[in-house]
Design a protein around this motif. Sequence first.
Motif, short mmCIF file in Angstrom:
data_model
loop_
_atom_site.label_atom_id
_atom_site.label_comp_id
_atom_site.label_asym_id
_atom_site.label_seq_id
_atom_site.Cartn_x
_atom_site.Cartn_y
_atom_site.Cartn_z
N GLU A 85 0.83 -1.21 0.00
CA GLU A 85 0.00 0.00 0.00
C GLU A 85 0.86 1.26 0.00
OE1 GLU A 85 -2.63 -0.38 3.33
OE2 GLU A 85 -3.72 -2.00 2.31
N LEU A 120 2.28 1.82 -3.42
CA LEU A 120 1.28 2.37 -4.35
C LEU A 120 1.09 3.87 -4.12
CD1 LEU A 120 -1.44 -0.42 -4.43
CD2 LEU A 120 0.09 0.30 -6.29
N ARG A 121 1.11 4.26 -2.85
CA ARG A 121 0.93 5.70 -2.56
C ARG A 121 2.09 6.51 -3.12
NH1 ARG A 121 -1.16 3.99 2.30
NH2 ARG A 121 0.79 4.31 3.41
N TRP A 122 3.34 5.99 -2.97
CA TRP A 122 4.49 6.72 -3.52
C TRP A 122 4.43 6.76 -5.04
CZ3 TRP A 122 6.62 9.86 -0.39
CH2 TRP A 122 6.81 9.53 0.95
N LEU A 123 3.86 5.73 -5.64
CA LEU A 123 3.76 5.67 -7.09
C LEU A 123 2.71 6.66 -7.60
CD1 LEU A 123 5.23 3.86 -9.09
CD2 LEU A 123 3.35 2.24 -8.97
N ASP A 124 1.69 6.88 -6.78
CA ASP A 124 0.60 7.79 -7.18
C ASP A 124 0.98 9.26 -7.05
OD1 ASP A 124 -1.06 5.84 -7.95
OD2 ASP A 124 -2.19 5.72 -6.06
N ARG A 125 2.12 9.52 -6.41
CA ARG A 125 2.55 10.93 -6.29
C ARG A 125 2.83 11.50 -7.68
NH1 ARG A 125 4.85 12.73 -1.06
NH2 ARG A 125 3.39 11.71 0.34
N ASP A 126 2.77 12.79 -7.75
CA ASP A 126 3.09 13.43 -9.03
C ASP A 126 4.25 14.39 -8.81
OD1 ASP A 126 2.94 14.05 -11.61
OD2 ASP A 126 1.26 15.45 -11.43
N PRO A 161 5.99 10.50 -9.38
CA PRO A 161 6.13 9.35 -8.47
C PRO A 161 7.52 9.33 -7.82
CG PRO A 161 5.51 8.64 -10.69
CD PRO A 161 5.82 10.11 -10.78
#
Length: 271
Positions: free
Chosen positions: A68, A71-77, A79
């Motif tokens: 989880e 995924l949150r770090w990947l969803d950053r803009d 990432p």
Amino acid sequence: MNFINENGRRFSLAGMIDVTDRRKTEADLAALQADFAHAARISMLGELAASIAHEVNQPLAAIGASGEAGLRWLDRDPPNLDRVRNQLTRLVGQAERASRIIERIRGAARSSAPERQSLDMSKVAQNALGLVEHQARAMRVTLDLRVMGGSFIVMADRTQLEQVIANLVINAMQAIAAGEAAHGHVVVGIGGSDGYVECSVVDDGPGLEPHVERRLFDSFFTTKKDGMGLGLSVCRSIVQSLGGSLTAENRSDAPGARFIFRVPRAAAGDG
Ligand code: ADP
């Protein structure tokens, strides 16, 4: 049955005993024994299932949490790929741990002996703390490792020893979380006495109440809503299988509990 009476005459005594009751009792007894054997098998299976659930749950929870977070770090803009990589590395480590645990349980089912090798207790403790650091952060608990000077080599199964330390630290964190304090501190100390390597896990939680202290190591004794009460009994049997001992006491300097286990030092040339 033959007898001789006081006149020297021989006579026989024949009797009939009704064995219906005895037969029935024997049959009842056999049924009872079969029931016992069956109950023992079922309770062994139950115990095994509970202990698998207990041990595998921990890495599984950590895998979920790392996934989880990744995924949150990947969803950053944009990432944050470094953080994603960290989380994935942690996830892979925990998955390997889960499969080592399962491998060991399989080994136990085949009743092959745990794999003993010479291990540095301070490295094992470091690994064990790595396994629970995520949980510690979430529970606002600081973990410290204090290693005395010297070498602390023991002959043991790595996964089992990690499991003992991780279990004691998790218990300590849960005790702290159940208390009043907003955050807590767990210190794992590695030292030695004559012939033994010693590992202590000290917390600043509420400590052990007398009725808990008496039953700490009983299987299925727990004061937690979701507890299984197997952790400490499993830890103690692992330590005892290495020729060591596990004890618990309240701290004398401050509130909190101290768990100490001792394992024989590996003799020179072991391993
Ligand atoms: P579980 O964690 O499933 O309850 P354990 O055998 O590991 O099973 O622990 C049994 C009980 O011992 C716990 O429910 C708790 O009441 C008590 N206990 C264990 N460690 C500590 C600690 N560090 N401080 C206070 N109580 C503890």
